[in-house]
Design an enzyme around this catalytic site. Sequence first.
Site, PDB file in Angstrom:
ATOM      1  N   ASP A  38       0.832  -1.197   0.000  1.00 20.05           N
ATOM      2  CA  ASP A  38       0.000   0.000   0.000  1.00 20.05           C
ATOM      3  C   ASP A  38       0.873   1.255   0.000  1.00 20.05           C
ATOM      4  OD1 ASP A  38      -2.165   1.693   0.220  1.00 20.05           O
ATOM      5  OD2 ASP A  38      -3.106   0.590   1.845  1.00 20.05           O
ATOM      6  N   ASP A  39       0.745   2.062  -1.049  1.00 25.22           N
ATOM      7  CA  ASP A  39       1.428   3.362  -1.152  1.00 25.22           C
ATOM      8  C   ASP A  39       2.945   3.243  -1.305  1.00 25.22           C
ATOM      9  OD1 ASP A  39      -1.083   4.386  -0.760  1.00 25.22           O
ATOM     10  OD2 ASP A  39      -0.646   5.409   1.122  1.00 25.22           O
ATOM     11  N   CYS A  77      -6.607   3.920  -3.302  1.00 20.24           N
ATOM     12  CA  CYS A  77      -6.765   2.509  -2.928  1.00 20.24           C
ATOM     13  C   CYS A  77      -7.945   1.781  -3.561  1.00 20.24           C
ATOM     14  CB  CYS A  77      -6.905   2.407  -1.413  1.00 20.24           C
ATOM     15  SG  CYS A  77      -5.547   3.138  -0.493  1.00 20.24           S
ATOM     16  N   LYS A 131      -5.615  -6.260   3.347  1.00 15.40           N
ATOM     17  CA  LYS A 131      -6.558  -5.159   3.203  1.00 15.40           C
ATOM     18  C   LYS A 131      -7.554  -5.409   2.069  1.00 15.40           C
ATOM     19  CE  LYS A 131      -6.482  -0.254   1.864  1.00 15.40           C
ATOM     20  NZ  LYS A 131      -5.627   0.927   1.645  1.00 15.40           N
ATOM     21  N   HIS A 133     -10.927  -3.173   1.349  1.00 18.58           N
ATOM     22  CA  HIS A 133     -11.249  -1.810   0.920  1.00 18.58           C
ATOM     23  C   HIS A 133     -12.153  -1.735  -0.302  1.00 18.58           C
ATOM     24  CE1 HIS A 133      -9.567   2.528   1.515  1.00 18.58           C
ATOM     25  NE2 HIS A 133     -10.880   2.431   1.652  1.00 18.58           N
ATOM     26  N   SER A 156      -8.240   0.860   5.046  1.00 11.91           N
ATOM     27  CA  SER A 156      -6.894   1.326   5.382  1.00 11.91           C
ATOM     28  C   SER A 156      -6.665   1.352   6.883  1.00 11.91           C
ATOM     29  CB  SER A 156      -6.657   2.721   4.798  1.00 11.91           C
ATOM     30  OG  SER A 156      -6.760   2.703   3.393  1.00 11.91           O
ATOM     31  N   HIS A 235       1.288   2.127   4.214  1.00  9.30           N
ATOM     32  CA  HIS A 235       0.337   3.231   4.343  1.00  9.30           C
ATOM     33  C   HIS A 235       0.469   3.873   5.731  1.00  9.30           C
ATOM     34  CE1 HIS A 235      -3.579   5.266   4.543  1.00  9.30           C
ATOM     35  NE2 HIS A 235      -3.791   4.986   3.262  1.00  9.30           N
ATOM     36  N   ASP A 287      -0.459  -0.627  -4.941  1.00  9.06           N
ATOM     37  CA  ASP A 287      -1.806  -0.300  -5.407  1.00  9.06           C
ATOM     38  C   ASP A 287      -1.852   1.022  -6.161  1.00  9.06           C
ATOM     39  OD1 ASP A 287      -1.290   1.181  -3.103  1.00  9.06           O
ATOM     40  OD2 ASP A 287      -3.329   1.035  -2.330  1.00  9.06           O
ATOM     41  N   ASN A 288      -0.998   1.950  -5.770  1.00  9.13           N
ATOM     42  CA  ASN A 288      -0.931   3.263  -6.425  1.00  9.13           C
ATOM     43  C   ASN A 288       0.466   3.821  -6.191  1.00  9.13           C
ATOM     44  OD1 ASN A 288      -3.173   3.732  -3.856  1.00  9.13           O
ATOM     45  ND2 ASN A 288      -1.120   4.618  -3.636  1.00  9.13           N
ATOM     46  N   LYS A 303       0.891   9.800  -5.076  1.00  6.51           N
ATOM     47  CA  LYS A 303      -0.434   9.221  -4.877  1.00  6.51           C
ATOM     48  C   LYS A 303      -1.515  10.300  -4.938  1.00  6.51           C
ATOM     49  CE  LYS A 303      -3.251   7.115  -1.228  1.00  6.51           C
ATOM     50  NZ  LYS A 303      -3.269   6.525   0.134  1.00  6.51           N
TER      51      LYS A 303
END
Length: 614
Positions: A38-39, A77, A131, A133, A156, A235, A287-288, A303
Site C-alpha cells: 500500500d502506497d 486505494c 486489506k 477496501h 486502510s 500506508h 496499489d498506487n 499518490k
Amino acid sequence: MHFNRQHCAAICLLLLQSSAKLLAAESLLPNFIIVSIDDLGYADIGPYGSKINRTPNLDRMAAEGRKLTSFYGAPVCSPSRASLLTGCYAKRVLPIPHVLFPGNAVGLSPAEITLAEVLKSKGYATGIVGKWHLGDQPEMLPLQQGFDEWVGLPYSNDMGPASDGIKSDLGKSLPKEQGQGQPPLPLMRNNSVVKRVLPDDQQSLVELYTDESVAFIKRHKDQPFFLYLPHNAVHFPLYPGKRWAGQSPHGLYSDWVEEVDWSVGEVLQTLREQKIADRTLVLFISDNGGTSLSDNRPLRGHKGSTWEGGMRVCSLAWWPGKIAPGTTSDAVTCMLDVLPTFAALAGAPLPTDRIIDGVNIWPILTGDNATQSPRKNFFYYRGLTLEAVRQGDWKLRIAGQNAQNKKNRPQLFDLKNDIGETTDVAALNPDVLATMTQLVTDMQNDLGLDGPSPRSRPLGRVAHAQPLIHHDGTFTTQATALPFDAYSGYFVSNQFQPDAEQSFLLIHDQAEFDKVFGAAVVMRDKAHRLPVRAFDAQIVAVAIERGDSLCTYKIQSVTKQDAVVSVRYSTEHGQSDTARYACPLIVSIPKGEYEAIQFINNGKLEKEILYEAR
C-alpha cells in the site's frame, strides 16, 4: 550391451511412466499469488533504484524474474483494487469519487465477477490475507466476492479513532480527535470481527499476514490456489514490526519497507520448500504511487494524482522456468490485465455478459523487451474524471482543461524520452495530438469524461449501513436483533446445506448438531434476560436489551442470498427494518432455562451467549 525383450519392455515402461508424469505435471493448473503493498513508491525498492532501503528478497525476485516498468494502478486505494479484481476500469465497476470509508452503504457489487470467482470455476482454493477496501457491509466482504477465507482489515489502517493510535505513527503523540471521529478499526477473520485494532496490532500486521499466507500455501500446496496478499504497509500510520522498528537509519518508513521485503522472501521461500515454485506465478505490485514519504523518482507527482508518480507502480513478475530471469519489459500493463491473464493461464472462461477492459499480457511476461503490448491504450481516471490517456510512448494529459485558460490546455508528453513529464510537445506533434484527442472522444462515448456515466455498472448498496464496530466498541453482530426459530428444531443458517433453494436447515437434537458441526470449546458470556413469546405458530418476537430499554422485534420473513441471511422484522411500534447476517453462522437453540445464541465459524462453535427465557 545386449537387450532382450524383458529389457526392452522395462525401458518402454519407464519411458511411458516418465511421459505420464511429464504430462501430469504439464496438466497441473498454475498457482497465483499477488503481493500488493500500500502506497509504495516507484523507487522504494532495490530493483527500481533505491539506495536507502535494503530489499534483498525483492532484489532476488527481480533477478529471477521480470520487471514491468510501465505497470499502472489507480491514484488511490479502492479504485485500484476494484480494477485488479474485476479487470475493469474502476469507473465501470466502482463509480465513486475517491475511496470507501467505514460504514459506507456502497461498495463493489456482489453481482460483479471477481478474479477469485473466475478461478473458483476451475477448482481453485482462494484466499485473501490483508486489506480489502471494497466495502465493509456483509454483502460486500471477501467471502461474498469469491474468496474462501480472509484475514485482514476491511480498509486502510488509518481509518479509526485517534485514541487508538490510528492517526499517528509508532511512538508519536496522539492527535486530538476532531468531532466524533471514525469508528474503531476491526481485524477480521472471514466475516467475523476478531478484535479492535490497537497499536500493538498495527505493529504485528505484516508478521500476521505473512504467517497466514505461509499457512495458506502449505494447506493448499496439493491443489491449485490463488492467494491475494494486500499488505496495509506502508500506508500511514507507520507501524513497522517490533523486530524491524529502528533498524533502518532512514526512519520508520524504511523500516516498514524492509519488513515487507522480508515478508515477500518468506512467501517465495515457502514455495521453494514446498516444491511448487515452478508452477506458481507471483506478481508483486503497489496499489498506487507513493506518498511524499516515498521515493517516486524519476516520475512526477505522487499518490492521488494522474501524473506518472500517482499511478505507475513498481512491479515484478516471477515464475521460475516460465519467466526469463533478470529481464525487463517497458510495455504498458496494468491492474486491469491481471484477471484476463490469470484466467487464460488457468483455462477459465471470462464473463461474456459484460465488458472486461483488461487484456491477456502473458506474451509480455514471457517475450523479450521488444514484444508489443496487446494493450492499445490506457486511460487515467481520477475518481469519475478522465485526466489523461496513454498510447505507446505518448501521453495526453487533459486534467484541468479550460478553454479560457491557456495554461490548462492539453499537454502531450513523450514518456520514452521524458518519463518525468517535464516538456509539453503538443505543438511539435499535431498528428499525434489529433490521434490522442480522438481517443479521449472515444472514451467520452463510453465511460464519459466527468461525473456519473450510464455505462457504469451499479454499485453494491444496502439500506441502514452500519460500521463493523460501533463507536461504543460493540460489534455489529452483537448489536443486531437475532432471529429465533419458532419450530421445535434448531435454527441454523444454511451455510452447509447443499440444496441452495432451502434457506434453513433444521437440526432436531444435540447429537445431530454435534454430527454436523463437531465439538468445540464454548466461551460463555454473562447471561441476560431475553423474553420470547410466540405471535403464532411460525413467527416469534424477540426482545433485546439496549441500554436501559427493551426493543421487541416481530420476525416477518427470512431470506437467503449466497452466504447472507436477511431477516425482515418490525418493532412493537410498527417500524420495519432488515438485519443481515453473514458468517459466522447464527444459531438459536434452547438450553434448559436459557436460549443460547451460538456463533459458528468454519464449522466450529466459537462463542455462545446465554439468555434467560421466560
